[in-house]
Design an enzyme around this catalytic site. Sequence first.
Site, PDB file in Angstrom:
ATOM      1  N   SER A   1      18.782  16.628   7.124  1.00  0.00           N
ATOM      2  CA  SER A   1      19.623  17.783   7.390  1.00  0.00           C
ATOM      3  C   SER A   1      18.964  18.724   8.397  1.00  0.00           C
ATOM      4  CB  SER A   1      19.890  18.537   6.098  1.00  0.00           C
ATOM      5  OG  SER A   1      18.670  19.001   5.580  1.00  0.00           O
TER       6      SER A   1
ATOM      7  N   ASN B   1      14.568  15.419  -0.507  1.00  0.00           N
ATOM      8  CA  ASN B   1      14.242  16.615   0.265  1.00  0.00           C
ATOM      9  C   ASN B   1      15.203  17.756  -0.063  1.00  0.00           C
ATOM     10  OD1 ASN B   1      13.497  18.497   2.141  1.00  0.00           O
ATOM     11  ND2 ASN B   1      13.414  17.093   3.856  1.00  0.00           N
ATOM     12  N   ASP B   2      16.438  17.665   0.403  1.00  0.00           N
ATOM     13  CA  ASP B   2      17.366  18.783   0.204  1.00  0.00           C
ATOM     14  C   ASP B   2      17.590  19.107  -1.267  1.00  0.00           C
ATOM     15  OD1 ASP B   2      17.632  19.054   2.882  1.00  0.00           O
ATOM     16  OD2 ASP B   2      19.507  17.929   3.031  1.00  0.00           O
ATOM     17  N   VAL B   3      17.587  18.083  -2.132  1.00  0.00           N
ATOM     18  CA  VAL B   3      17.910  18.330  -3.543  1.00  0.00           C
ATOM     19  C   VAL B   3      16.778  19.043  -4.279  1.00  0.00           C
ATOM     20  CG1 VAL B   3      19.478  16.376  -3.670  1.00  0.00           C
ATOM     21  CG2 VAL B   3      17.109  16.053  -4.313  1.00  0.00           C
TER      22      VAL B   3
END
Lengths: 470, 132
Positions: free
Chosen positions: A436, A395-397
Amino acid sequence: MRDSLIDLAYLVASVLFILCLRGLSSPEKGKRGIFLGELGMLVAVVATLFKTEVVRYDFIVAGLLIGATIGVAISARLPMTKMPERIAFSHAFGGLATALVGIAEHVRVHEEMAHGAEPSRLVTGALGFEVFLGSLTFTGSIMAFGKLQGIVPGAPVTYKGQNVMNIGAFFGALGLLAWQIALPHEAPEWAFYTMTATGLALGVLAVLPIGGADMPVVISLLNSYAGLAACATGFALGSNILIISGALDGSSGFLLSILMSKAMNRSFTNVLFGAFGTGDSAGASATGKAPIRSYNEATIEDASAVLAAAQSVIVVPGYGMAVSQAQHAVRDLATVLEKRGCEVKYAIHPVAGRMPGHMNVLLAEANVPYDALYDLDMINDDFAHTDAVLVVGANDVVNPAAKNDTSSPIYGMPVFDVEASRSVIVLKRSMNSGFSGVDNELFYRPNTMMVLGDAKKSLIGLCSAMKDAH
Amino acid sequence: MSSDLVFGLYVFALATFVGYQVISRVPALLHTPLMSGTNAISGISLVGSLVAAGSQHGLLANVLGCIAVAAATINVVGGFMITDRMLRMFNARRPAAAAAQAPAHGSGANGTNGARTKSANGVDGTPGERRA
């Protein structure tokens, strides 16, 4: 004579340890390196047994047998998805061992003091550091283990005055240590044990506010604390091999924590005190206010049609792949794709997963050749001429907000340019924002297809759909 | 300042430097084996634990030492074992470095393309010391 020989054996062991780590510069040399490390450990242990201080062997044999049995039992069949937990667990044991040695040594020194011996300030100080860092590592690692296992809530736990309290406790413990060093005869016994208790408490308190996604940094940092504690033991016992091995371990942990922090574009202080990734304060308010946005929900058939037409595919794995244990399914799908003449690469972000190198180990377990695994810098330019990107539980990456939204908490973190490819297929459990708590712009792009559901099931579905298409 | 401390700091500084140099050459690919490998090495606190467990400074020191020996041995034995297990999993696509791995996991991985099939079957007597 005997002492010199033992010291010489320790020197040999130290060199073997350095060669062991040197071997890890490539997978081919790694195995030989590990053998050298094992040899070094054997040499060191055998040499220690010949020390004049060692007079009874019953407790030694008992400890070795218990430890070896548990060690083999844990490691022989442990699934690779459990590696972060296992690493956290072993840091806990490392911290425990150094703390206990320190306490035993303290008891001995105290006894000698009672008989009129003059304590050495160096030994007092080193023992203090050893016990404090050891106990901090012990409870901190148990907390990290609990968070990874889901026993302790993975989301950061924050309360008012948390940082002030932790920093206060840290300096309080240092004060107690300074007291023992400065006034060895006047400082009471409780100063030592209060310092130990503070270390134990601080381990718990310091890891509480750190979110699951920051675990790679925390685990690396605990690694470096465990090394420093071993170093302090070396100073206390006057043992060079402990100083050397502790320094190797400490610098390895420190280097990894720097790499991990860099990969998230965050400073140490920010990771330790930032309590980022709350998922309920910043994240929820952002997603709560935002209007419901439309995204392309795709079926397995839609996605398999895209993959069937692709000449090149890049797989971006994330923690979701570890959670649903989908690495073998990823490999199976890649095999089907490769049989069709499609080129498959894997893009591995440094902080994907819960510890450094997590994704690499999982994919290696599934027999993915390691030369198909690419680092961030090596692959980021390839997305622009790639037909399809398959995001498996990451997700965040892959969040473009890191590049273009200055208000995003992950702004500045280096991410994959997946949106530059022709089409993106995202395998995700649900549309909930990730760990996050940051919403991901990628999911709403016109060239993104969302395949919701368990990643492993989706991959197996894709695999059979592709085979049927043939 | 005692000379013991200064001497210890010498060793510490030099070892940290060597550690930094050696470890910065470890590729990201092997960061997990690196962690478990250094973990096994840090089990060298065994040296201190063994002395405490085998000393003659009272039962408390012996018992604490015994627990410490057990904890450190878990790390040494477990750490080296699991690092070795992990490193055996890393196989290159190149047939030269092929290893005789266990048959591919999962259901759909029986047949692969040319190079892959070779690597899955394992070519014996390859130059790499990766025969399993």
